[in-house]
Design a protein around this motif. Structure first.
Motif, PDB file in Angstrom:
ATOM      1  N   PHE A 231      26.549  67.145  35.370  1.00  0.00           N
ATOM      2  CA  PHE A 231      26.712  67.062  33.766  1.00  0.00           C
ATOM      3  C   PHE A 231      27.847  67.276  33.156  1.00  0.00           C
ATOM      4  CE2 PHE A 231      22.447  68.579  35.329  1.00  0.00           C
ATOM      5  CZ  PHE A 231      21.561  67.606  34.981  1.00  0.00           C
TER       6      PHE A 231
ATOM      7  N   SER B 212      29.290  63.646  31.492  1.00  0.00           N
ATOM      8  CA  SER B 212      28.252  63.049  30.346  1.00  0.00           C
ATOM      9  C   SER B 212      28.254  63.903  29.165  1.00  0.00           C
ATOM     10  CB  SER B 212      26.916  62.911  31.102  1.00  0.00           C
ATOM     11  OG  SER B 212      26.386  64.367  31.315  1.00  0.00           O
ATOM     12  N   LEU B 213      28.314  65.125  29.229  1.00  0.00           N
ATOM     13  CA  LEU B 213      28.337  66.103  27.981  1.00  0.00           C
ATOM     14  C   LEU B 213      29.788  66.037  27.426  1.00  0.00           C
ATOM     15  CD1 LEU B 213      26.505  69.070  29.136  1.00  0.00           C
ATOM     16  CD2 LEU B 213      25.563  67.446  27.622  1.00  0.00           C
TER      17      LEU B 213
ATOM     18  N   ARG C  51      29.897  62.851  25.453  1.00  0.00           N
ATOM     19  CA  ARG C  51      29.148  62.677  24.205  1.00  0.00           C
ATOM     20  C   ARG C  51      29.501  64.002  23.098  1.00  0.00           C
ATOM     21  NH1 ARG C  51      22.479  63.147  24.169  1.00  0.00           N
ATOM     22  NH2 ARG C  51      22.071  62.626  21.913  1.00  0.00           N
TER      23      ARG C  51
ATOM     24  N   GLY D 209      31.568  69.799  24.829  1.00  0.00           N
ATOM     25  CA  GLY D 209      30.670  69.507  25.941  1.00  0.00           C
ATOM     26  C   GLY D 209      30.610  70.405  27.258  1.00  0.00           C
TER      27      GLY D 209
ATOM     28  N   LEU E  32      27.834  72.984  28.618  1.00  0.00           N
ATOM     29  CA  LEU E  32      27.453  73.064  29.866  1.00  0.00           C
ATOM     30  C   LEU E  32      27.481  74.437  30.741  1.00  0.00           C
ATOM     31  CD1 LEU E  32      26.885  71.520  32.684  1.00  0.00           C
ATOM     32  CD2 LEU E  32      29.058  70.918  32.702  1.00  0.00           C
TER      33      LEU E  32
END
Length: 313
Positions: free
Chosen positions: A158, A161-162, A165, A171, A175
């Motif tokens: 992850f 992706s985080l 974004r 992010g 996480l």
């Protein structure tokens, strides 16, 4: 006409009325017991000093922790740089304060998430009998998982992706906090469940049931205030555990980006220069050790202060 039988005792004034002492609250007794624990008091003072340093320190030492000055690289401690500089000429004191702010923020936020999950699951499992077995089996399942490999897998899956974004820093913060909080709630859940099982059999809870009080009101009015002690102790110990976990992830290179310092990241960057500049490892290592040790002492003092079998001795 005076009474002849009246003796000298009848002439005495009645004894003065002594006003009753106000009843002391439970929290006053907790504070008094906490003050008697020397290790807890010293730990609280050190932890508050660290919080003050990482929050107020950047205002008193306004050096940019990301500013690169190649001409001042690898300098030792001095007036211009009290803790020296790193291989890129960045001020180590500024990076220590910035890294401490991130590490403490991660520890507190991850603790709040794990305590919220653990308290919710513990209260539901302890109060509702039909939910006890499935929730505890899920807790046992998480306890059986290897946490460090699970954290590494979550970060690998992850992180990109985080970061795409919310940005690299935000992010990664989401996480790390989510991963630590989602894998450290089990101990709090078991502790809260055992406390709820004891409290819900008390007379005042049974009386609330007998007069038709709603379950939600019983939980928030009678159950939660009486299991607050183990929750607070678990919270203090959870901060230390979260800081160590974040430092381990950053030391493995899976935490925050290189230009976003944390104490674990500073350790990771200093490994290659351990023999030439060992002080770069000493400063972040000492900060992590002092923070974790002080928080553990505070938790130990809170545990003793909130135990009615110890309080008052």
């Amino acid at each position: 006409m005076t009474d002849a039988t009246a003796g000298p005792q009848s002439q005495l004034a009645p004894p003065p009325q002594v006003p009753p002492r106000p009843a002391r609250s439970q929290w006053w007794d907790v504070w008094r017991q906490f003050k008697s624990h020397r290790g807890a008091v010293v730990g609280a003072a050190i932890f508050l000093l660290i919080i003050f340093a990482v929050v107020v320190g950047p205002w008193l030492w306004p050096h940019d922790p990301t500013f690169i000055n190649i001409r001042a690289r690898n300098q030792g401690p001095g007036l211009a740089h009290p803790l020296g500089t790193d291989q890129l000429g960045r001020d180590m004191l500024a990076r220590m304060m910035a890294g401490g702010k991130v590490s403490v923020a991660v520890g507190v936020t991850a603790m709040l998430l794990s305590i919220s999950l653990g308290t919710t699951i513990g209260v539901l499992a302890g109060y509702f009998r039909r939910l006890d077995n499935p929730l505890m089996r899920v807790t046992d399942l998480f306890l059986a998982l290897p946490l460090l490999p699970l954290l590494l897998v979550m970060v690998a899956l992850f992180r990109e992706s985080l970061a795409g974004r919310f940005g690299p820093e935000t992010g990664t913060f989401i996480l790390i906090v989510g991963a630590i909080g989602a894998t450290s709630w089990m101990q709090a859940a078991r502790i809260v469940r055992s406390a709820v099982l004891t409290v819900k059999e008390q007379e005042f809870v049974l009386a609330a049931h007998s007069i038709g009080t709603r379950r939600r009101r019983i939980i928030f009015r009678h159950i939660l205030p009486n299991v607050l002690s183990p929750i607070m102790v678990s919270a203090t110990l959870g901060i230390a555990s979260a800081i160590i976990t974040e430092s381990a992830l950053s030391f493995l290179g899976l935490g925050f980006p290189p230009d976003f310092p944390t104490w674990g990241r500073l350790l990771y960057d200093a490994v290659d220069y351990l023999q030439q500049y060992p002080e770069r490892v000493i400063w972040p290592g000492m900060a992590i050790s002092l923070t974790v040790l002080s928080v553990n002492y505070v938790g130990d003092g809170l545990r003793d202060a909130m135990d009615p079998r110890i309080r008052g001795r």
